[in-house]
Design a protein around this motif. Structure first.
Motif, mmCIF file in Angstrom:
data_model
loop_
_atom_site.group_PDB
_atom_site.id
_atom_site.type_symbol
_atom_site.label_atom_id
_atom_site.label_comp_id
_atom_site.label_asym_id
_atom_site.label_seq_id
_atom_site.Cartn_x
_atom_site.Cartn_y
_atom_site.Cartn_z
ATOM 1 N N CYS A 1 39.144 27.108 45.179
ATOM 2 C CA CYS A 1 38.695 26.696 46.501
ATOM 3 C C CYS A 1 38.579 25.194 46.538
ATOM 4 C CB CYS A 1 37.317 27.295 46.818
ATOM 5 S SG CYS A 1 37.349 29.080 47.011
ATOM 6 N N CYS B 1 34.768 26.044 49.863
ATOM 7 C CA CYS B 1 34.439 27.110 48.916
ATOM 8 C C CYS B 1 33.043 27.651 49.207
ATOM 9 C CB CYS B 1 34.496 26.571 47.491
ATOM 10 S SG CYS B 1 34.408 27.861 46.250
ATOM 11 N N GLU C 1 42.454 24.437 51.879
ATOM 12 C CA GLU C 1 42.299 24.919 50.511
ATOM 13 C C GLU C 1 43.579 24.740 49.714
ATOM 14 O OE1 GLU C 1 40.677 28.676 49.764
ATOM 15 O OE2 GLU C 1 39.145 28.591 51.318
#
Length: 351
Positions: A19, A24, A35
């Motif tokens: 992530c 994340c 991401e």
């Protein structure tokens, strides 16, 4: 096909999902993804940069040109519009961008690279759910790789978008000779950049009529020059390739890029290189998913006849061929508004 899918699933370990710092979290926001995931396959670690609005779990996986180009080079006005509605995956292929690996030249070929793309598709569904819907887009060399991928396994994808794709790299040589001659004669009659187009005719007269690596390289290098002249003379739009809001110099490591350029060169140089041997024409009927072909009317790098033949040959019951009259080899950057509109329409129809 079933036997391949079983062995492929056993072979591929969809390894590393990372992530980004910004996104994340346990309650991941799919409306504004930023991401990076890594796919490990056959001694290579390949990043895929995921951007955009994936609230519907619809993703467009992109395969850039080259070989050796970087995934994020697609970003700009057209893909910004696409990202507003759907997730877009920018993939650094084996031997390009920030991809890394402990492999030799024998491990850089179109079959392995097609398996890489299928590994990415499985990684996407592993991360975002098996209900994720994937579309595949390939431009130039990415068109070759996309076709090779779909021939292996098209079941992962809802649709295929070919943008000036070179599905028959071996046949480009003859198309260059024909297209350069026709275009040069037309532009000379119009009085446009006469000296340049006369030099093009001279080049065509000097190269061997039989495909060979040395003369192919000469013709291939002349193609972007020809498109630049067409743009200067107002025949096609100039390309705006600036990556808005994203400086690639802060994303890509120049040392890794340089090393990858050496690695990827092994599949495109020499008399038995990629562009001397690859021809997927006879296998196009195997592809049956909805397909959209986009080609620039004045594409000198992969002439329009390539898209016309692919459109006629592919096995898809639902297929379209769109000609962008103000474009050369890069419709996303020369006609971005129309490009985004057509790609979004296609995805909306088949998602």
């Amino acid at each position: 096909m079933r036997q391949f899918k079983r062995s492929f699933l056993n072979l591929v370990v969809l390894a590393i999902t990372i992530c980004s710092v910004a996104s994340c979290s346990d309650d991941e926001n799919l409306n504004d993804l930023d991401e990076t995931i890594f796919v490990r396959h056959r001694n290579a670690d390949m990043p895929a940069y995921i951007r955009g609005n994936a609230s519907e779990k619809v993703f467009l996986i992109t395969l850039n040109g080259g070989p050796g180009g970087v995934g994020l080079e697609f970003r700009g006005k057209a893909f910004n519009e696409i990202e507003n509605q759907y997730g877009v995956v920018y993939f650094d292929q084996r031997g390009s961008g920030n991809s890394q690996g402990n492999y030799d030249k024998d491990e850089i070929n179109i079959d392995i690279m097609a398996e890489d793309v299928l590994a990415l598709a499985k990684a996407m569904k592993h991360k975002f759910g098996s209900d994720s819907r994937l579309f595949l887009l390939g431009q130039s060399w990415g068109g070759t790789l996309g076709v090779a991928t779909l021939i292996k396994d098209q079941s992962e994808f809802k649709g295929w978008i070919d943008v000036d794709g070179a599905y028959n790299a071996a046949g480009l040589y003859d198309l260059y000779l024909e297209t350069f001659t026709t275009t040069a004669n037309t532009q000379i009659v119009l009085g446009n950049s006469v000296d340049f187009w006369e030099s093009v005719l001279e080049l065509v007269s000097q190269v061997d009529p039989i495909n060979n690596a040395n003369d192919f390289s000469k013709l291939n290098r002349k193609a972007p020059e020809a498109e630049a002249k067409l743009a200067n003379d107002g025949i096609i739009n100039s390309e705006n390739t600036g990556v808005e809001g994203n400086d690639l110099n802060f994303v890509y490591n120049p040392r890794i890029n340089q090393w990858n350029a050496i690695q990827i060169g092994s599949i495109i140089t020499g008399d038995q290189g990629l562009f001397q041997t690859t021809d997927l024409t006879s296998q196009l009927p195997k592809i049956t998913i909805p397909s959209l072909f986009i080609s620039g009317q004045y594409d000198m790098v992969v002439p329009i006849a390539s898209a016309q033949t692919a459109f006629e040959t592919i096995g898809s019951a639902s297929k379209e061929l769109l000609i962008f009259n103000r474009s050369g080899h890069s419709p996303p950057f020369s006609e971005p508004d129309r490009f985004a509109t057509e790609v979004l329409r296609f995805i909306n129809e088949h998602k």
